[in-house]
Design an enzyme around this catalytic site. Structure first.
Site, PDB file in Angstrom:
ATOM      1  N   HIS A 164      38.271  22.537  42.861  1.00  0.00           N
ATOM      2  CA  HIS A 164      38.171  23.317  41.627  1.00  0.00           C
ATOM      3  C   HIS A 164      38.986  22.621  40.534  1.00  0.00           C
ATOM      4  O   HIS A 164      40.211  22.715  40.512  1.00  0.00           O
ATOM      5  CB  HIS A 164      38.692  24.734  41.835  1.00  0.00           C
ATOM      6  CG  HIS A 164      37.951  25.493  42.893  1.00  0.00           C
ATOM      7  ND1 HIS A 164      38.250  25.365  44.233  1.00  0.00           N
ATOM      8  CD2 HIS A 164      36.928  26.373  42.812  1.00  0.00           C
ATOM      9  CE1 HIS A 164      37.440  26.153  44.934  1.00  0.00           C
ATOM     10  NE2 HIS A 164      36.630  26.766  44.097  1.00  0.00           N
TER      11      HIS A 164
ATOM     12  N   HIS B 171      33.176  25.565  37.516  1.00  0.00           N
ATOM     13  CA  HIS B 171      34.085  26.300  38.394  1.00  0.00           C
ATOM     14  C   HIS B 171      34.482  25.478  39.615  1.00  0.00           C
ATOM     15  O   HIS B 171      35.653  25.440  40.000  1.00  0.00           O
ATOM     16  CB  HIS B 171      33.447  27.612  38.849  1.00  0.00           C
ATOM     17  CG  HIS B 171      34.253  28.330  39.887  1.00  0.00           C
ATOM     18  ND1 HIS B 171      35.378  29.060  39.573  1.00  0.00           N
ATOM     19  CD2 HIS B 171      34.108  28.417  41.241  1.00  0.00           C
ATOM     20  CE1 HIS B 171      35.890  29.570  40.683  1.00  0.00           C
ATOM     21  NE2 HIS B 171      35.131  29.192  41.713  1.00  0.00           N
TER      22      HIS B 171
ATOM     23  N   GLU C 246      45.898  53.110  46.821  1.00  0.00           N
ATOM     24  CA  GLU C 246      46.284  52.531  48.114  1.00  0.00           C
ATOM     25  C   GLU C 246      46.260  51.009  48.107  1.00  0.00           C
ATOM     26  O   GLU C 246      47.156  50.360  48.681  1.00  0.00           O
ATOM     27  CB  GLU C 246      45.359  53.054  49.228  1.00  0.00           C
ATOM     28  CG  GLU C 246      45.506  54.522  49.539  1.00  0.00           C
ATOM     29  CD  GLU C 246      44.574  55.392  48.709  1.00  0.00           C
ATOM     30  OE1 GLU C 246      44.489  56.590  49.007  1.00  0.00           O
ATOM     31  OE2 GLU C 246      43.932  54.855  47.780  1.00  0.00           O
TER      32      GLU C 246
ATOM     33  N   HIS D 258      38.148  62.105  57.138  1.00  0.00           N
ATOM     34  CA  HIS D 258      39.603  61.929  57.208  1.00  0.00           C
ATOM     35  C   HIS D 258      40.095  61.670  58.630  1.00  0.00           C
ATOM     36  O   HIS D 258      41.297  61.531  58.843  1.00  0.00           O
ATOM     37  CB  HIS D 258      40.310  63.162  56.641  1.00  0.00           C
ATOM     38  CG  HIS D 258      40.278  63.253  55.142  1.00  0.00           C
ATOM     39  ND1 HIS D 258      39.113  63.184  54.415  1.00  0.00           N
ATOM     40  CD2 HIS D 258      41.279  63.382  54.236  1.00  0.00           C
ATOM     41  CE1 HIS D 258      39.392  63.298  53.125  1.00  0.00           C
ATOM     42  NE2 HIS D 258      40.696  63.406  52.984  1.00  0.00           N
TER      43      HIS D 258
END
Length: 694
Positions: free
Chosen positions: A44, A278, A436, A498
């Site tokens: 790159h 890229h 989270e 859950h």
């Protein structure tokens, strides 16, 4: 342009150079990625070329760092979130005088090289973090800044010793990833003003222009988060870059985003500004054109690009770093003289710092754990409750720093004190909000600082949100601690969304992550003793919502848990059959074993709180717990049973749950899914019969 001016490499595009040598140094930094990638045919170069002027200014004019001592505590930190541009970082580390040769750069992306394809912590001197998965470095940089700012607020006393800044370079891809949005939002809310995020606004991704899928106004988005936003208009003007970065590091009560409108792969006339820039080689002709445009010979090599004049001007950074380090040491000595109690407190933290090998466990910490042991281990209690008592005890001694993703009361990690805020950076804990993924990445940043052991908590079912950050923490051997409660279908009425089923097995597949599922309160405390005194590595505590019985008294439990598994109880020699379990299922197999033993079967009950620790225990211990001679084996866990087939063998049985749960009381769902004494006893009879006839 006069011939004499044109003859100076870089002078055709670089503005604001202080000398011809600096102009050549920046031109060389642009050229090196193009030459290296062309020689390999892969890599790159585009971003490394475009951001070379900024990286030069950052390393040689702005950052406080000392190439002779990459671990200097007073240094600023730079994290390359856009990790694919690793050649950008490697080039500046070499030019600044870190222990990295041009030959190392030439060997990038090859097996065993000190310059891997994406930066890796511990492989290359000067690399602060392993990066590559986009957005992770950006989010962890925020955690690092939060931790450094807390250190400064708690210990510095305005002496200018512990006031380091954090810089990170992110691309469009980093800012599209959700983790960066979560983390940036929190950073704005907390006023993390020792953070400078540099955004390479080149508007190109692999598939094409960013507007294929990205139409938002990033600057306004960050302003809405509570960030200050600055712009660098000319990405080739060294003086403008320096001026903006100098302003950016000023403390204003807000984190700062520096937007750099660049052109990827500049000054390549054929592919600059396109997605083709890229990755991959520019091509032999275009590489020669780039070199010529920069003022170099088209056949230049790394050694001819970095001539004596370049080394002379860039290695001034070495003497600058030594001088910065010396002045910092003088301030540190004054700080110690003026604030001996603060110095002592910080030194104590350093002695127990989790990145030490191994860390020391202070008498105060041992006393805190002993206090938990005396109060919590003899009656039935949820392991999340005992773990919460440990968290509170350790936090009171200054060992831990972390918080919860909006579940502190439910996961039992709520502790006394005040939360970190914009006006209170020295807070006792962090309200991460419902973030989270960012929480896990921020924990890695706190761990990289090294002063505290970071922890974060949520329900086990939501650990899936965190996997990219957990994986990087494991890759870096960071001492991050993930607290997961509500560990099985015993969660009950909240239902299958859950109720974790596959999560424990999934977490166990992460190399280097220790998954700890304690069977009772005593095991919780013993597991924490093992974690605090062990080598740096991430751990996941998996804890019950429901009360679990206290197991029979066990001698030397700390040593047994540290080995990952041990014999809880046995009938006779315990050599006919072994029942193995973790967490709440250990009490279940103990009840089952007593029923099996009624006919005289010599059964042993094995608690295996950490499979990974048992795997690494010495063979003598493993054989004493689970000898090869015992071929009849049953493993029980209220989740997917994949890992257990290794331990039970072809004739053994696994009692687990391989389907999603249901809404109902925890005991009813466990029974519906077959986690019962009768199921264990039946499996035991089957494996006894199978091994007898084998």
């Amino acid at each position: 342009m006069s011939p004499s001016t044109a003859a100076v490499p870089g002078s055709s595009i670089i503005r604001g150079a202080r000398s011809d040598a600096e102009s050549r140094a920046v031109a060389a930094a642009i050229a090196i990625p193009a030459v290296v990638v062309q020689s390999k045919g892969h890599g790159h170069a585009g971003t490394a070329m475009a951001m070379a002027p900024l990286a030069h200014v950052l390393f040689h004019r702005v950052l406080r760092h000392n190439p002779a001592d990459p671990e200097w505590e007073g240094r600023d930190r730079f994290i390359l979130s856009a990790g694919h541009a690793s050649l950008l970082l490697y080039t500046q580390l070499h030019l600044s005088g870190y222990d990295l040769d041009l030959s190392d750069i030439a060997m990038s992306r090859t097996l065993g090289a000190r310059t891997p394809g994406h930066p890796e912590l511990g492989v290359t001197p000067g690399v602060e973090m392993s990066t590559g998965p986009l957005g992770q470095g950006f989010a962890s940089a925020i955690g690092l800044a939060i931790s450094l700012r807390r250190d400064e607020s708690l210990h510095d006393a305005h002496e200018g010793v512990w006031g380091a800044d954090v810089f990170t370079l992110a691309g469009d891809g980093c800012l599209q990833e959700g983790v960066s949005a979560e983390a940036a939002s929190l950073a704005g809310a907390l006023g993390v003003d020792n953070l400078v995020a540099i955004w390479d606004d080149n508007r190109i991704t692999i598939d094409g222009p960013t507007d294929l899928a990205f139409s938002e106004n990033v600057r306004e988005r960050f302003r809405a988060y509570g960030w200050r936003v600055l712009d660098i208009v000319d990405f080739h003007d060294l003086d403008e870059i320096e001026r903006i970065l100098t302003v950016a590091r000023e403390r204003t009560g807000q984190p700062t985003l520096v937007a750099v409108r660049s052109v990827i792969a500049s000054p390549s006339t054929s592919i600059e500004g396109t997605s083709a820039a890229h990755a991959g080689a520019l091509g032999e002709l275009e590489t020669a054109n780039v070199l010529a445009t920069l003022g170099f010979s088209p056949d230049s090599t790394l050694t001819t690009l970095v001539d004596d004049s370049v080394r002379e001007v860039t290695r001034e950074t070495q003497s600058r770093g030594v001088d910065l380090h010396r002045k910092w040491q003088e301030r540190e000595e004054l700080w110690r003289a003026h604030h001996p109690q603060l110095a002592h407190r910080r030194d104590e933290l350093m002695l127990s710092a989790p990145l030490r090998m191994p860390p020391a466990v202070s008498a105060a910490v041992e006393s805190a754990l002993d206090a938990v042991t005396r109060t919590d281990i003899e009656t039935p209690t949820a392991t999340r409750k005992t773990n919460g008592a440990v968290i509170a005890a350790l936090a009171s001694k200054g060992v831990l720093f972390g918080g919860s993703a909006d579940l502190s009361g439910s996961t039992n990690v709520a502790i006394p004190g005040d939360a970190v805020s914009a006006s209170h950076p020295e807070g006792d804990f962090i309200h991460f909000g419902i973030r989270e993924h960012a929480m896990a990445a921020i924990l890695s940043g706190i761990a990289l600082h090294g002063l505290w052991r970071p922890y974060g908590s949520t329900y086990l079912a939501f650990s899936d949100y965190q996997r990219p950050s957990i994986r990087l923490a494991a890759l870096m051997n960071l001492p991050t601690t993930y607290i997961y409660t509500h560990d099985s279908v015993a969660v009950g009425e909240d239902g299958p969304t859950h109720q974790p089923v596959e999560q424990i097995a999934s977490l166990r597949t992460v190399p280097g992550l220790s998954v700890i599922r304690p069977a009772d309160a005593a095991e919780v405390v013993s597991a924490w003793r093992a974690v605090l005194s062990g080598p740096a590595s991430p751990v996941a505590f998996v804890l019950s919502r429901q009360d679990v019985p206290a197991l029979p008294p066990r001698e030397n439990l700390d040593d047994k848990v540290r080995q990952g598994a041990y014999v809880v109880w046995q009938h006779g020699e315990g050599d006919d059959i072994a029942l193995i379990a973790t967490g709440s299922e250990v009490a279940l197999i103990l009840e089952s074993a007593r029923e099996i033993a009624r006919d005289g079967t010599a059964v042993r009950v094995i608690s295996m709180p950490c499979v990974e620790w048992f795997e690494h225990a010495d063979s003598e211990w493993r054989q004493s717990v689970l000898p090869d001679a015992i071929r009849a084996r049953v493993a029980v866990e209220a989740g997917r049973g994949d890992v257990w087939y290794r331990w039970v063998g072809l004739n053994g049985r696994v009692v687990g749950i391989d389907e999603f749960g249901e809404s109902g009381s925890g005991s009813e769902v466990l029974a519906r899914k077959g986690i019962t004494v009768s199921a264990v006893v039946s499996a035991a009879r089957e494996t006894l019969a199978a091994t007898a006839s084998a």
